[in-house]
Write a protein that holds these residues in place. Structure first.
Motif, PDB file in Angstrom:
ATOM      1  N   MET A  93       0.841  -1.200   0.000  1.00 31.12           N
ATOM      2  CA  MET A  93       0.000   0.000   0.000  1.00 31.12           C
ATOM      3  C   MET A  93       0.873   1.246   0.000  1.00 31.12           C
ATOM      4  O   MET A  93       0.654   2.189  -0.747  1.00 31.12           O
ATOM      5  CB  MET A  93      -0.922  -0.002   1.231  1.00 31.12           C
ATOM      6  N   ASN A  94       1.895   1.250   0.845  1.00 24.20           N
ATOM      7  CA  ASN A  94       2.757   2.409   1.010  1.00 24.20           C
ATOM      8  C   ASN A  94       3.478   2.784  -0.284  1.00 24.20           C
ATOM      9  O   ASN A  94       3.658   3.965  -0.581  1.00 24.20           O
ATOM     10  CB  ASN A  94       3.763   2.139   2.133  1.00 24.20           C
ATOM     11  N   ALA A  95       3.888   1.790  -1.058  1.00 25.83           N
ATOM     12  CA  ALA A  95       4.577   2.058  -2.321  1.00 25.83           C
ATOM     13  C   ALA A  95       3.661   2.805  -3.288  1.00 25.83           C
ATOM     14  O   ALA A  95       4.070   3.785  -3.924  1.00 25.83           O
ATOM     15  CB  ALA A  95       5.070   0.754  -2.941  1.00 25.83           C
ATOM     16  N   VAL A  96       2.422   2.379  -3.394  1.00 25.33           N
ATOM     17  CA  VAL A  96       1.463   3.051  -4.286  1.00 25.33           C
ATOM     18  C   VAL A  96       1.114   4.426  -3.715  1.00 25.33           C
ATOM     19  O   VAL A  96       1.071   5.421  -4.443  1.00 25.33           O
ATOM     20  CB  VAL A  96       0.194   2.194  -4.492  1.00 25.33           C
ATOM     21  N   TYR A  97       0.869   4.508  -2.426  1.00 30.81           N
ATOM     22  CA  TYR A  97       0.542   5.765  -1.755  1.00 30.81           C
ATOM     23  C   TYR A  97       1.615   6.817  -2.055  1.00 30.81           C
ATOM     24  O   TYR A  97       1.310   7.969  -2.336  1.00 30.81           O
ATOM     25  CB  TYR A  97       0.442   5.497  -0.253  1.00 30.81           C
ATOM     26  N   GLY A  98       2.877   6.398  -2.025  1.00 38.60           N
ATOM     27  CA  GLY A  98       3.989   7.304  -2.299  1.00 38.60           C
ATOM     28  C   GLY A  98       4.003   7.861  -3.717  1.00 38.60           C
ATOM     29  O   GLY A  98       4.592   8.914  -3.967  1.00 38.60           O
ATOM     30  N   GLU A  99       3.349   7.188  -4.651  1.00 40.16           N
ATOM     31  CA  GLU A  99       3.238   7.708  -6.026  1.00 40.16           C
ATOM     32  C   GLU A  99       2.303   8.921  -6.079  1.00 40.16           C
ATOM     33  O   GLU A  99       2.426   9.766  -6.962  1.00 40.16           O
ATOM     34  CB  GLU A  99       2.691   6.631  -6.957  1.00 40.16           C
ATOM     35  N   PHE A 100       1.369   9.007  -5.144  1.00 38.10           N
ATOM     36  CA  PHE A 100       0.378  10.079  -5.137  1.00 38.10           C
ATOM     37  C   PHE A 100       0.786  11.252  -4.256  1.00 38.10           C
ATOM     38  O   PHE A 100       0.386  12.379  -4.508  1.00 38.10           O
ATOM     39  CB  PHE A 100      -0.980   9.533  -4.673  1.00 38.10           C
ATOM     40  N   PHE A 101       1.551  10.986  -3.223  1.00 32.10           N
ATOM     41  CA  PHE A 101       2.014  12.037  -2.310  1.00 32.10           C
ATOM     42  C   PHE A 101       3.538  12.047  -2.366  1.00 32.10           C
ATOM     43  O   PHE A 101       4.213  11.390  -1.576  1.00 32.10           O
ATOM     44  CB  PHE A 101       1.508  11.782  -0.886  1.00 32.10           C
ATOM     45  N   THR A 102       4.069  12.797  -3.329  1.00 31.74           N
ATOM     46  CA  THR A 102       5.510  12.763  -3.594  1.00 31.74           C
ATOM     47  C   THR A 102       6.297  13.793  -2.799  1.00 31.74           C
ATOM     48  O   THR A 102       7.493  13.629  -2.604  1.00 31.74           O
ATOM     49  CB  THR A 102       5.774  12.964  -5.098  1.00 31.74           C
ATOM     50  N   SER A 103       5.656  14.870  -2.379  1.00 32.76           N
ATOM     51  CA  SER A 103       6.337  15.867  -1.549  1.00 32.76           C
ATOM     52  C   SER A 103       5.314  16.460  -0.593  1.00 32.76           C
ATOM     53  O   SER A 103       4.121  16.484  -0.880  1.00 32.76           O
ATOM     54  CB  SER A 103       6.959  16.966  -2.404  1.00 32.76           C
ATOM     55  N   GLU A 104       5.796  16.924   0.530  1.00 32.45           N
ATOM     56  CA  GLU A 104       4.919  17.482   1.562  1.00 32.45           C
ATOM     57  C   GLU A 104       3.728  16.562   1.827  1.00 32.45           C
ATOM     58  O   GLU A 104       2.568  16.975   1.779  1.00 32.45           O
ATOM     59  CB  GLU A 104       4.465  18.891   1.188  1.00 32.45           C
ATOM     60  N   ALA A 105       4.049  15.314   2.103  1.00 33.85           N
ATOM     61  CA  ALA A 105       3.003  14.321   2.356  1.00 33.85           C
ATOM     62  C   ALA A 105       2.182  14.702   3.585  1.00 33.85           C
ATOM     63  O   ALA A 105       2.705  15.299   4.527  1.00 33.85           O
ATOM     64  CB  ALA A 105       3.635  12.945   2.560  1.00 33.85           C
TER      65      ALA A 105
END
Length: 138
Positions: A93-105
């Protein structure tokens, strides 16, 4: 009363329909609160195939659609909550989530739950803050 001082129910034609008596989103002042989104295909209202990665991607696309209907974006998200059926799926989940929130998560909580609607593997909800320097809001 300025629009930003009122509550507005958000509807998004290109997002899955609510599967119960709730709104997919509510805009209150400068905040947008979304209902938890499963990995439902908006065209069929069924879970997408492909496991937790595909469901995470679709859930985040659904959140994006709802936020856009409220004149917000993923960049405005300040907090998410991720509900996982199995915490062993966290890294996927975290890997995909990181594609959407790339900075200032945004801030995030992730918890394991006993079950999710429709047998989903993941559900994600969000809170967004829409700032307006020119607003004479409450």
């Amino acid at each position: 009363m300025p629009d930003c001082c009122q509550k507005r129910i958000i509807t998004a034609e290109k997002a899955p329909k609510a599967i119960g008596p709730y709104s997919v989103g509510v805009k209150a002042g400068h905040f947008v609160y979304t209902a938890g989104q499963l990995g439902l295909d908006p065209a069929t209202n069924n879970l997408v195939a492909g496991g937790v990665e595909a469901e995470t991607r679709q859930a985040l696309l659904n959140l994006k659609t709802i936020l856009e209907a409220a004149d917000a974006s993923l960049n405005d998200v300040v907090k998410t909550t991720v509900f996982l059926k199995d915490m062993n799926d966290f890294q996927k989940m975290n890997a995909v989530y990181g594609e959407f929130f790339t900075s200032e998560a945004p801030a995030r909580s992730a918890v394991q739950v006993a079950a999710l609607p429709r047998g989903g593997a993941v559900e994600i909800e969000a809170v967004a803050f829409i700032s307006s320097e020119t607003s004479d809001c409450c």
